[in-house]
Design an enzyme around this catalytic site. Structure first.
Site, PDB file in Angstrom:
ATOM      1  N   ILE A 190     -14.596  58.631  70.268  1.00 52.39           N
ATOM      2  CA  ILE A 190     -13.270  58.314  69.714  1.00 52.39           C
ATOM      3  C   ILE A 190     -13.418  57.425  68.481  1.00 52.39           C
ATOM      4  O   ILE A 190     -12.755  57.645  67.455  1.00 52.39           O
ATOM      5  CB  ILE A 190     -12.363  57.664  70.790  1.00 52.39           C
ATOM      6  N   THR A 235      -6.259  51.186  71.840  1.00 58.52           N
ATOM      7  CA  THR A 235      -5.928  52.438  72.535  1.00 58.52           C
ATOM      8  C   THR A 235      -6.964  52.701  73.629  1.00 58.52           C
ATOM      9  O   THR A 235      -7.065  53.821  74.129  1.00 58.52           O
ATOM     10  CB  THR A 235      -5.904  53.642  71.555  1.00 58.52           C
ATOM     11  N   ARG A 281      -8.507  50.145  76.676  1.00 63.65           N
ATOM     12  CA  ARG A 281      -8.023  49.590  77.934  1.00 63.65           C
ATOM     13  C   ARG A 281      -7.571  48.151  77.688  1.00 63.65           C
ATOM     14  O   ARG A 281      -8.241  47.392  76.980  1.00 63.65           O
ATOM     15  CB  ARG A 281      -9.137  49.571  78.992  1.00 63.65           C
ATOM     16  N   GLU A 305      -1.006  47.394  83.681  1.00 61.93           N
ATOM     17  CA  GLU A 305      -0.035  48.491  83.509  1.00 61.93           C
ATOM     18  C   GLU A 305       0.631  48.835  84.840  1.00 61.93           C
ATOM     19  O   GLU A 305      -0.040  48.820  85.865  1.00 61.93           O
ATOM     20  CB  GLU A 305      -0.751  49.736  82.961  1.00 61.93           C
ATOM     21  N   HIS A 361       0.869  54.037  76.990  1.00 60.40           N
ATOM     22  CA  HIS A 361      -0.405  54.709  77.356  1.00 60.40           C
ATOM     23  C   HIS A 361      -0.296  56.224  77.135  1.00 60.40           C
ATOM     24  O   HIS A 361      -0.417  57.008  78.086  1.00 60.40           O
ATOM     25  CB  HIS A 361      -0.800  54.382  78.805  1.00 60.40           C
ATOM     26  N   ILE A 362      -0.085  56.596  75.858  1.00 60.39           N
ATOM     27  CA  ILE A 362       0.064  58.026  75.544  1.00 60.39           C
ATOM     28  C   ILE A 362      -0.989  58.506  74.541  1.00 60.39           C
ATOM     29  O   ILE A 362      -0.789  59.518  73.874  1.00 60.39           O
ATOM     30  CB  ILE A 362       1.491  58.365  75.024  1.00 60.39           C
TER      31      ILE A 362
END
Ligand code: 8YV
Length: 327
Positions: free
Chosen positions: A161, A241, A243, A272, A290-291
């Site tokens: 990522i 993005t 944790r 969360e 969280h998308i």
């Protein structure tokens, strides 16, 4: 394992095509109404199944794993991050654990870039202004943001990522810096024109934008501790993005309130779905639920990986995305 139709418990609702295929291949227990399973339900379920398919919303800790019957041999998690599963407990019980790496890389990198743009150009604030009916027209000095072109982006964790983000960032004229346990291969480093910092502390103090892209492990818990957060420049913005647990969220919140950090873009949180109420009041913070990987294509790809992992395992082979080997 050699079972024709293993009993598979899926803990959340998955895309329809994935659920249908799983019904064809396995004796699958679906969660049609998508209510998160309680701890008691999870403990009861693992006693009588062969395969568990959990998601990030299930805490598969030692207590749950130790409640598993002898037949539970595979935890095929739906997602890349695996911090919701106690890997040591699974290892001790001889349970194989798999995840779904690779298929959500581009989507998560897109969302990271979206948050960089949203925070630096005040998208949330502008959108709220228009919707409030309080926008009274253009002025030369209203809603001025931060120009991205020519700024420095520090990527914490240059895995799949992080690298996908670096490629996007270059297109926006950002210069790419990164911290990783080890430098990436020199060919990739050259392609990304990226500068490696062995010392996270030193990188933090020099960047305009910081993005967390490492997994949450015991080693990265509160990687951005109070001390490290205070090394970041006051004008900088922080994007997460990955944790929530990788950042000391309480200290980050206080720093944002005190103006000791220019802004933040958060898709993930420490507890969360709880979000610190103080963050909700801040204009310089963009908050998402969280998308990062939430595209239909991504969810189908993730489901297909889960199916491949289960199928290879029951056919007696080693599943491709093993995180824990098993006996
Ligand atoms: C997933 C994620 O949606 O895969 C991950 O690590 O954080 C998310 O993007 C989630 O984990 C699904 O279980």
């Amino acid at each position: 394992m050699s079972l024709n139709k293993p009993v598979v418990q899926v803990t959340r609702k998955l895309p329809e095509t994935i659920e249908t295929r799983m019904m064809e291949l396995f004796e699958t227990r679906l969660n049609i109404d998508d209510r998160a399973m309680t701890r008691e339900e999870l403990i009861a379920a693992v006693a009588k199944i062969d395969v568990l398919v959990p998601t990030v919303t299930d805490r598969i800790d030692a207590e749950v794993i130790n409640a598993a019957g002898d037949r539970l041999k595979l935890i095929a998690s739906f997602g890349t991050g695996i911090d919701h599963v106690d890997l040591n407990a699974a290892r001790a019980r001889g349970i194989v654990v798999t995840n779904t790496p690779g298929v959500l890389t581009e989507d998560t990198a897109d969302m990271t870039m979206a948050l960089i743009l949203a925070v630096s150009r005040r998208l949330g604030e502008g959108e709220r202004l228009v919707r409030s009916g309080e926008w009274h027209g253009w002025t030369p000095t209203s809603m001025l943001g931060l120009r991205l072109h020519g700024k420095r982006l520090g990527i914490i964790g240059m895995g799949r990522i992080g690298s996908a983000l670096a490629r996007r960032a270059r297109g926006f004229g950002l210069s790419v810096h990164y911290h990783n346990r080890r430098p990436v291969h020199h060919e990739l480093e050259a392609e990304l024109d990226a500068t490696y910092w062995e010392s996270l502390d030193q990188m933090l103090a020099r960047m305009d934008i910081l993005s967390i892209n490492c997994p949450h492990t015991p080693a990265t818990y509160h990687l951005l501790s109070a001390r490290r957060l205070r090394l970041i420049r006051k004008q900088a913005i922080l994007i997460n993005t990955a944790r929530g647990e990788t950042v000391d969220q309480a200290v980050l919140t206080q720093m944002l309130i005190a103006g000791e950090l220019a802004g933040a873009g958060l898709d993930v949180y420490e507890h969360e779905p709880a979000v610190p109420p103080q963050l909700l009041k801040l204009e310089n913070v963009v908050l998402l639920p969280h998308i990062g990987s939430a595209t239909l294509e991504g969810r189908i790809d993730m489901g297909e990986k889960v199916i491949i992992n289960i199928k290879t395992f029951i056919d007696g082979h080693s599943p491709p995305d093993r995180v824990v080997e098993g006996p």
